[in-house]
Each structure stands twice: as C-alpha cells, then as structure tokens.
Design a protein around this motif. Sequence first.
Motif, mmCIF file in Angstrom:
data_model
loop_
_atom_site.group_PDB
_atom_site.id
_atom_site.type_symbol
_atom_site.label_atom_id
_atom_site.label_comp_id
_atom_site.label_asym_id
_atom_site.label_seq_id
_atom_site.Cartn_x
_atom_site.Cartn_y
_atom_site.Cartn_z
ATOM 1 N N PRO A 1 32.437 52.290 42.267
ATOM 2 C CA PRO A 1 32.960 52.171 42.869
ATOM 3 C C PRO A 1 32.568 51.598 44.936
ATOM 4 N N THR A 2 31.071 52.313 44.307
ATOM 5 C CA THR A 2 30.321 52.441 46.130
ATOM 6 C C THR A 2 30.085 50.213 45.882
ATOM 7 N N TYR A 3 29.873 50.380 45.196
ATOM 8 C CA TYR A 3 28.706 48.796 45.683
ATOM 9 C C TYR A 3 30.249 47.881 45.811
ATOM 10 N N PHE A 4 30.645 46.832 46.632
ATOM 11 C CA PHE A 4 31.470 45.865 47.085
ATOM 12 C C PHE A 4 31.949 45.196 45.207
ATOM 13 N N ASN A 5 33.277 44.831 45.434
ATOM 14 C CA ASN A 5 33.225 44.179 43.760
ATOM 15 C C ASN A 5 34.055 43.442 44.070
ATOM 16 N N ILE A 6 33.672 42.201 43.956
ATOM 17 C CA ILE A 6 35.152 40.658 45.103
ATOM 18 C C ILE A 6 36.573 41.252 43.991
ATOM 19 N N HIS A 7 36.485 41.538 42.186
ATOM 20 C CA HIS A 7 37.785 41.702 41.602
ATOM 21 C C HIS A 7 38.630 42.737 42.042
ATOM 22 N N ARG A 8 37.723 43.804 42.912
ATOM 23 C CA ARG A 8 38.716 44.895 43.334
ATOM 24 C C ARG A 8 39.637 44.511 43.988
ATOM 25 N N LEU A 9 39.179 43.322 45.325
ATOM 26 C CA LEU A 9 39.684 42.696 47.062
ATOM 27 C C LEU A 9 41.075 42.873 46.931
ATOM 28 N N PRO A 10 41.984 42.127 45.671
ATOM 29 C CA PRO A 10 43.003 41.873 45.882
ATOM 30 C C PRO A 10 44.274 42.977 45.699
ATOM 31 N N LYS A 11 43.481 43.787 44.694
ATOM 32 C CA LYS A 11 44.345 45.384 44.391
ATOM 33 C C LYS A 11 43.891 45.933 46.024
ATOM 34 N N GLN A 12 43.181 45.694 46.181
ATOM 35 C CA GLN A 12 43.134 46.393 47.700
ATOM 36 C C GLN A 12 43.734 46.147 49.055
ATOM 37 N N SER A 13 44.008 45.059 48.988
ATOM 38 C CA SER A 13 45.131 44.531 50.236
ATOM 39 C C SER A 13 46.103 44.444 50.037
ATOM 40 N N LEU A 14 46.714 44.075 51.221
ATOM 41 C CA LEU A 14 48.291 44.565 50.993
ATOM 42 C C LEU A 14 48.777 43.689 49.391
ATOM 43 N N LEU A 15 48.543 42.794 48.613
ATOM 44 C CA LEU A 15 49.117 42.717 47.492
ATOM 45 C C LEU A 15 49.617 43.559 46.273
ATOM 46 N N LYS A 16 48.315 44.588 46.802
ATOM 47 C CA LYS A 16 49.522 45.802 46.219
ATOM 48 C C LYS A 16 50.362 46.596 45.777
ATOM 49 N N LEU A 17 51.164 45.938 47.172
ATOM 50 C CA LEU A 17 52.243 46.410 47.881
ATOM 51 C C LEU A 17 53.776 45.223 46.384
ATOM 52 N N GLY A 18 52.793 44.847 46.100
ATOM 53 C CA GLY A 18 53.839 43.428 44.886
ATOM 54 C C GLY A 18 53.947 43.842 43.425
ATOM 55 N N GLY A 19 52.870 44.898 43.068
ATOM 56 C CA GLY A 19 51.991 45.561 42.136
ATOM 57 C C GLY A 19 51.509 45.149 41.451
ATOM 58 N N LYS A 20 50.852 44.875 40.194
ATOM 59 C CA LYS A 20 50.671 43.940 39.261
ATOM 60 C C LYS A 20 50.773 42.470 38.999
ATOM 61 N N LYS A 21 52.372 42.432 39.093
ATOM 62 C CA LYS A 21 53.093 41.245 38.940
ATOM 63 C C LYS A 21 52.185 40.304 40.048
ATOM 64 N N VAL A 22 51.329 40.755 40.804
ATOM 65 C CA VAL A 22 51.270 40.189 41.887
ATOM 66 C C VAL A 22 49.972 39.992 42.450
ATOM 67 N N THR A 23 48.702 40.816 42.005
ATOM 68 C CA THR A 23 47.917 41.211 41.461
ATOM 69 C C THR A 23 47.065 40.538 40.524
ATOM 70 N N ASP A 24 47.653 40.592 38.974
ATOM 71 C CA ASP A 24 47.094 40.051 38.040
ATOM 72 C C ASP A 24 47.395 38.201 38.449
ATOM 73 N N GLN A 25 47.977 37.766 39.423
ATOM 74 C CA GLN A 25 47.978 36.209 39.755
ATOM 75 C C GLN A 25 46.757 35.762 40.267
ATOM 76 N N ILE A 26 46.026 37.123 41.014
ATOM 77 C CA ILE A 26 45.433 36.167 42.792
ATOM 78 C C ILE A 26 44.162 36.720 40.960
ATOM 79 N N VAL A 27 43.341 35.488 40.780
ATOM 80 C CA VAL A 27 42.124 35.540 40.408
ATOM 81 C C VAL A 27 40.660 35.190 41.031
ATOM 82 N N PRO A 28 39.498 35.383 40.751
ATOM 83 C CA PRO A 28 38.189 34.673 40.743
ATOM 84 C C PRO A 28 38.472 33.162 40.466
ATOM 85 N N CYS A 29 37.605 32.061 41.567
ATOM 86 C CA CYS A 29 37.843 30.849 41.515
ATOM 87 C C CYS A 29 36.141 30.368 41.319
ATOM 88 N N VAL A 30 35.370 29.563 40.152
ATOM 89 C CA VAL A 30 34.038 29.218 40.878
ATOM 90 C C VAL A 30 33.776 27.909 40.768
#
Length: 252
Positions: free
Chosen positions: A50-79
């Motif tokens: 948790p002390t290191y940056f993790n791009i996967h945690r970002l949506p769940k730490q942002s305002l999107l967390k208000l929508g719960g997993k239904k919202v955050t699960d659809q926000i995925v990284p793109c290479v």
Amino acid sequence: MDEIIPQNLLVTDESSFRSSLSYSNNNNNRRLLNISFLPNTSFFCRKTSPTYFNIHRLPKQSLLKLGGKKVTDQIVPCVRRAHGSGAIFPLSSAQQRLCSINYHHEGGVHHWYIIPTCERDALQKAIGHKEVPICLDHGQLLVDPSLFAKHHIRYHRVTQRPKEFVVLAAGTLVQGFAEGASWSESINFALPGWIEEGCASAATLQCQCNNPNNYSPNTIDVTIFTHDLIEKYISSHLNNGTDDKPTTLEGL
C-alpha cells in the motif's frame, strides 16, 4: 486500427507531424496511425505494498468509489502500443470525459497536444458544422496544430519520456505522436470537478461518430453522484490537515 506511415513521412518533430496530417488529408483522410490498443491490460503488478503507487487502485480511491463495484469494476487500464517512428495518436478524450493518468513505460518520446475542456466549444466551432456535429472524443480526427493558433485556441505542448506520468483533467482532449516504438498505459478516474463542472453530463449526449472500433464500456450513471455524497468524499479524502476522523460512506 493499425496503419503504417510511409518511411518518407516518419514523424519525429512538429514539422513532420504537420506534413503527415497534410498527406493524410490529401489521401481521402486516410488515418496514418501505426498504433494498437489493448483494453483491460496492464504492466503494473496488482499486488503491491500500500505504500507504493498502484495504478489498479486509482479508480477505487477516486470519486468513482461512490458508485461501488458496479462502477469501479468497469474502469480498467489500457495499454497502448506505438509500433515505430511516426506513430500518431488521434484527437481523443477519456471514457465519458473522465480524468486519466497516462504512464510511459518504455520506448520513444511522446509529444502531446493537450486542449483543456474550456476550449472544446472553440475547437468544435473551428472544425465542425452545425448540421453534422463532429465527434471530438473518439479518435476520429487529426487536427493540424496551426488551426489552434488561427482560431486562438489555447493548448499545451507536453513532452513525455519513459517512466513519466501525464495526468489529464476531466474533459481534456489530447492528440500527439511518438518518436519511436513504445509501450504506455492509462487508466481513468474521477474527481469532484467531473460532476460539478458538467463534464460527466455532457459526455452522456448522443455521440455522432458511430465508430464500431471504439472500446466503449457501459455508460456510468451520473445520478448516483449526489451532492451530499460528493461532499462526504471531499471531507474524507481531499481535506488535509484536520484532526477529524474520516467520514464513513455508508453502503460503499
């Protein structure tokens, strides 16, 4: 979505970038991109301290967390893969005009033209038609940078090298090119301004481009982001320097 730029049109600076756009316009608007997108793919490890940056945690730490997993699960990284010198990234914006963070893993330098959301109307007026609105968000356009100066459209030039981040505010438009083959990665997130400044609502309007090649996750229901929940999020996550305990967001 991949197309190869002729060797005599390799894009390494703004002059050659503009030449490539001219070539494209003179060849029936053929888009010379030489790029690929890999949705739901990441080079970042999911299990890190948790002390290191993790791009996967970002949506769940942002305002999107208000929508719960239904919202955050659809926000995925793109290479994003630039296959060689001359790769061009067409004008686009993040899904539903969210904020985004973009990391350059390795390879050629990226050159970005970043247009803030406050300049959208001016850009639309400069290139669009009242009868047939042109979509600015979904990679359908390559805009000659000289148009920005001609129509007094404010923009930013950013040079991104490997191991560097570029963070884009909600509603930002961006296009650019790569000096050589490269790998980069992005993921979207939200801050209160996404709702409060109207970016989320504007993005739900009917898109005119009808591009079947776009990666288009489900639209986020913006009605779940009520004023009270946003205020609680600000109090518990964005207000620093207080001794108050974090506010609990019930049901999340």
